[in-house]
Design a protein around this motif. Structure first.
Motif, PDB file in Angstrom:
ATOM      1  N   SER A  27     -60.700  31.184  49.364  1.00  0.00           N
ATOM      2  CA  SER A  27     -61.319  29.761  48.202  1.00  0.00           C
ATOM      3  C   SER A  27     -60.025  29.051  47.622  1.00  0.00           C
ATOM      4  O   SER A  27     -60.252  28.242  47.524  1.00  0.00           O
ATOM      5  N   GLU A  28     -59.217  30.245  47.106  1.00  0.00           N
ATOM      6  CA  GLU A  28     -58.355  29.444  46.127  1.00  0.00           C
ATOM      7  C   GLU A  28     -57.476  28.790  47.033  1.00  0.00           C
ATOM      8  O   GLU A  28     -56.583  27.690  46.292  1.00  0.00           O
ATOM      9  N   LYS A  30     -58.201  26.449  49.568  1.00  0.00           N
ATOM     10  CA  LYS A  30     -58.832  24.824  49.590  1.00  0.00           C
ATOM     11  C   LYS A  30     -58.855  24.825  48.653  1.00  0.00           C
ATOM     12  O   LYS A  30     -59.008  23.101  48.347  1.00  0.00           O
ATOM     13  N   THR A  31     -58.500  25.267  47.746  1.00  0.00           N
ATOM     14  CA  THR A  31     -58.480  24.406  46.070  1.00  0.00           C
ATOM     15  C   THR A  31     -57.328  23.626  45.012  1.00  0.00           C
ATOM     16  O   THR A  31     -57.559  22.965  44.430  1.00  0.00           O
ATOM     17  N   SER A  32     -56.159  24.405  46.382  1.00  0.00           N
ATOM     18  CA  SER A  32     -54.798  24.563  45.563  1.00  0.00           C
ATOM     19  C   SER A  32     -54.114  23.473  46.178  1.00  0.00           C
ATOM     20  O   SER A  32     -52.828  23.311  46.061  1.00  0.00           O
ATOM     21  N   GLY A  33     -54.669  22.616  46.826  1.00  0.00           N
ATOM     22  CA  GLY A  33     -53.917  22.007  48.127  1.00  0.00           C
ATOM     23  C   GLY A  33     -52.900  23.033  48.740  1.00  0.00           C
ATOM     24  O   GLY A  33     -51.520  22.034  49.636  1.00  0.00           O
TER      25      GLY A  33
END
Length: 69
Positions: A27-28, A30-33
């Motif tokens: 999840s991290e 996916k959101t951190s680029g």
């Protein structure tokens, strides 16, 4: 060990925690680029661990429908 939900969860707790950590990392990512290759790798790892938890729980309750590889 007792064959209760609590007993089965306790026995599988390290695997459950590992699966949760893998889901968190995915999840991290996916959101951190992160690069797509890393996201894909973390997704495969997370899905595999969640599948392993499910199989463990089914085996713990004596489900006969699991194919052993």
């Amino acid at each position: 060990m007792k064959r209760t939900i609590q007993g089965m969860t306790a026995a599988g707790e390290p695997l459950i925690l590992e699966a949760l950590e893998a889901l968190r990392l995915y999840s991290e990512a996916k959101t951190s680029g992160c690069p797509q290759e890393e996201i894909d790798r973390l997704q495969i790892l997370a899905e595999s661990l969640v599948h392993a938890v499910t199989d463990y729980q089914l085996l713990a309750v004596g489900a006969d429908s699991i194919k052993h590889h």
